[in-house]
Design a protein around this motif. Structure first.
Motif, short mmCIF file in Angstrom:
data_model
loop_
_atom_site.label_atom_id
_atom_site.label_comp_id
_atom_site.label_asym_id
_atom_site.label_seq_id
_atom_site.Cartn_x
_atom_site.Cartn_y
_atom_site.Cartn_z
N SER A 168 -29.83 51.17 -10.26
CA SER A 168 -29.61 52.46 -9.39
C SER A 168 -28.53 53.22 -9.78
O SER A 168 -27.85 52.95 -10.63
N ARG A 173 -38.48 42.86 2.99
CA ARG A 173 -37.98 43.43 4.35
C ARG A 173 -39.13 43.69 5.14
O ARG A 173 -39.28 44.28 6.31
N GLN A 213 -31.30 51.46 -1.70
CA GLN A 213 -32.87 51.14 -0.91
C GLN A 213 -33.68 52.62 -1.05
O GLN A 213 -34.65 52.76 -0.35
N LYS A 214 -33.38 53.33 -2.21
CA LYS A 214 -34.13 54.49 -2.42
C LYS A 214 -35.84 54.14 -2.82
O LYS A 214 -36.41 54.77 -2.52
N ASP A 264 -27.49 42.50 -0.56
CA ASP A 264 -27.45 43.61 0.35
C ASP A 264 -27.44 43.18 1.47
O ASP A 264 -28.08 42.31 2.13
N HIS A 314 -36.66 50.72 -2.05
CA HIS A 314 -36.63 49.57 -1.37
C HIS A 314 -36.30 48.16 -2.14
O HIS A 314 -36.90 47.15 -2.22
N GLY A 315 -35.34 48.42 -2.90
CA GLY A 315 -34.50 47.31 -3.48
C GLY A 315 -34.74 47.35 -5.02
O GLY A 315 -34.15 46.56 -5.82
N SER A 319 -28.34 47.45 -2.87
CA SER A 319 -29.06 48.52 -3.39
C SER A 319 -29.10 49.48 -2.37
O SER A 319 -28.80 49.52 -1.22
#
Length: 543
Positions: A112, A24, A65-66, A79, A68-69, A63
């Motif tokens: 997740s 990211r 993204q809680k 994603d 960041h993957g 994801s």
């Protein structure tokens, strides 16, 4: 001290330089302020020209993204934030065209909470086969209102969360990251299928997240702690003093029923057999924060993982004697299993080493010197994106922080080493992506002189230094080193016909007086004048 040196050709990963891309934060192709797979593909020529052998990508799977993957909802898809499966295929193909290997991140300790298995577990209820894929337990106390044990999360707070029917589930990280129960064979079957999915698409290897954590002690007993201490799980992810008790320099052992259980090695023996079915020396490298060099070495026995990250240098102070202990301890631990070491100074979980070594001009000089010394050692070296630009840790303002550890603990967290790459221009987003808006983490205006473009034509820049060092590394031969005794504040070793010298002291070192001479093959400072090695400087001498 020497490495395993088989008679047949050595696998590519044994002495590769591998560059970590934090997906990211590397390159944004569509202007949304977040890096993506097409952005990485477009920048691959830069990495080829830098001189690395392989690229490791952090998770890009479906994801929420809680984290960041690292909270994966689907291990076999991309994603939409980062692209598509077709984009992943194009990235693999382009990397191979450029002569680069591609390693992807695998997150097998936990999924997740949005993963279909966990959602099924919540719906199915107590005692169900669906819940048996995770670590659900009844609570303690008369009404089960207390967690099943005293374990704490790496991200702070209890490692257990209670669900509506009263049971608790284990999460050694964020509550959105429930831990799998690796004693359930369904979990092993799932991950064999995941390995094969990506191997069939051409990836060259896997970086295995929390490799030491998959199997917990079966009883899930309380962690034994000293009086007055809180239970702790894992490393200090903020990286300033990242798990010194886990380093090879200090070996303070503590009770850890959640980490490094013997049964975890059965998982990697199975994976070893899967990788062996594929051509091209496919590999796996373990992120295993083990407490001793001996326990780290168990992950790289001949029928298990290819490599394990060696964090001992990363957590050591700026000290020749500490670095020497790391080198000696590493080779001694790996000798019995005939494995090759890895060396790493920065990654996405720790403070960048320019800042760890003091910041500013001194921190940069030390960072370059440590890097050059690391690159002279046999084995693989791992680089983290942006270190070739001399980037420092960024003090991200609280309103912009996104690391889940910040929200759980109030500690600064890891955002400061994850600020997106500066490529070009005089102001943010520094060519990170199209448009003029700041990316997902704001870049400091002071980076204008640190962009890849700004350093491109400067022979004295950190980027130019990295390119020269990586080119010079290709001429190194031999898989053994001999440590030399010079001054207590100097680390020196011979590798075949090259001597590497690192001056960690405050006074210059007269190389000739120390009995050293030869052609300067590489140096961390612009020049080594009159045979004198300045403080905070390293050099390679050939001859």
């Amino acid at each position: 001290m020497s490495l395993n040196d088989p008679k047949d050709a050595r696998e590519w990963w044994r002495d590769a330089v591998i560059y970590q891309v934090y997906v990211r934060s590397f390159a944004d192709s569509d202007g949304d302020g977040i890096g993506d797979l097409p952005g990485i593909t477009a920048r691959l020529p830069y990495l080829r020209d830098l001189g690395v052998d392989a690229v490791w990508l952090t998770p890009f799977y479906t994801s929420p993204q809680k984290d960041h993957g690292y909270d994966v909802a689907d291990y076999t898809d991309v994603d939409p934030l980062f692209g598509t499966l077709a984009d992943a295929d194009a990235l693999v193909a382009r990397a191979h065209e450029l002569g680069l290997k591609l390693i992807v991140d695998l997150v097998p300790n936990h999924s997740s909470s949005a993963h279909e298995w966990f959602q099924a577990a919540l719906a199915a209820g107590r005692g169900s086969p669906e819940r048996a894929r995770y670590l659900f337990r009844d609570g303690r106390g008369p009404d089960g209102a207390e967690p099943p044990n005293n374990w704490n999360s790496v991200f702070g707070g209890p490692a257990w969360t209670r669900v509506e029917d009263g049971q608790w589930y284990l999460h050694l990280f964020d509550s959105s990251q429930p831990d799998f129960d690796w004693r359930n064979p369904e979990v092993g079957d799932l991950f064999e299928s995941v390995l094969r999915f990506w191997l069939d698409r051409g990836v060259d290897g896997f970086r295995v997240d929390v490799a030491h954590g998959l199997v917990k002690e079966a009883s899930l007993r309380d962690q034994i702690v000293e009086d007055g201490e809180e239970p702790r799980s894992g490393a200090d992810i903020n990286g300033t003093e990242a798990a010194p008790e886990r380093s090879m320099v200090e070996r303070t052992l503590r009770d850890e029923p959640m980490w490094d259980q013997p049964e975890v090695h059965d998982v990697y023996r199975r994976w070893h057999r899967v990788l062996a079915e594929y051509p091209g020396d496919r590999m796996a490298v373990a992120e295993a924060w083990t407490q001793t060099p001996e326990s780290m070495a168990r992950f790289v026995r001949s029928d298990e993982m290819s490599q394990s990250f060696n964090f001992a240098w990363l957590v050591s102070p700026w000290s020749a004697s500490a670095f020497r202990e790391v080198v000696e301890g590493t080779f001694a631990a790996l000798a019995d299993v005939h494995a090759d070491p890895t060396w790493v100074l920065s990654n996405h979980d720790v403070i960048r080493h320019v800042t760890r070594y003091g910041g500013g001009a001194q921190g940069l000089a030390r960072a370059r010197a440590a890097t050059l010394t690391m690159l002279a050692l046999p084995g693989s070296s791992y680089l983290y994106q942006g270190e070739e630009l001399g980037l420092e840790q960024v003090d991200v303002e609280p309103e912009f922080r996104q690391d889940p550890s910040w929200f759980r603990t109030g500690e600064v967290g890891r955002d400061g080493c994850r600020v997106p790459m500066p490529w070009s221009g005089q102001e943010p987003p520094f060519g990170f992506g199209p448009g003029t808006a700041q990316p997902w983490l704001p870049q400091p205006a002071s980076w204008a002189g640190r962009t890849a473009e700004a350093q491109e034509g400067d022979a004295h820049s950190t980027l130019a230094f990295y390119r020269r060092a990586l080119q010079a590394r290709r001429s190194l031969t031999g898989t053994a080193i001999e440590l030399l005794d010079l001054r207590p504040d100097v680390l020196a070793f011979r590798r075949d016909d090259v001597v590497a010298v690192l001056n960690c002291g405050t006074t210059p070192l007269d190389l000739a007086a120390a009995g050293l001479s030869g052609e300067v093959l590489a140096s961390s400072a612009p020049a080594i004048a009159d045979g004198v090695l300045p403080a905070d400087t390293a050099v390679w001498l050939r001859g």
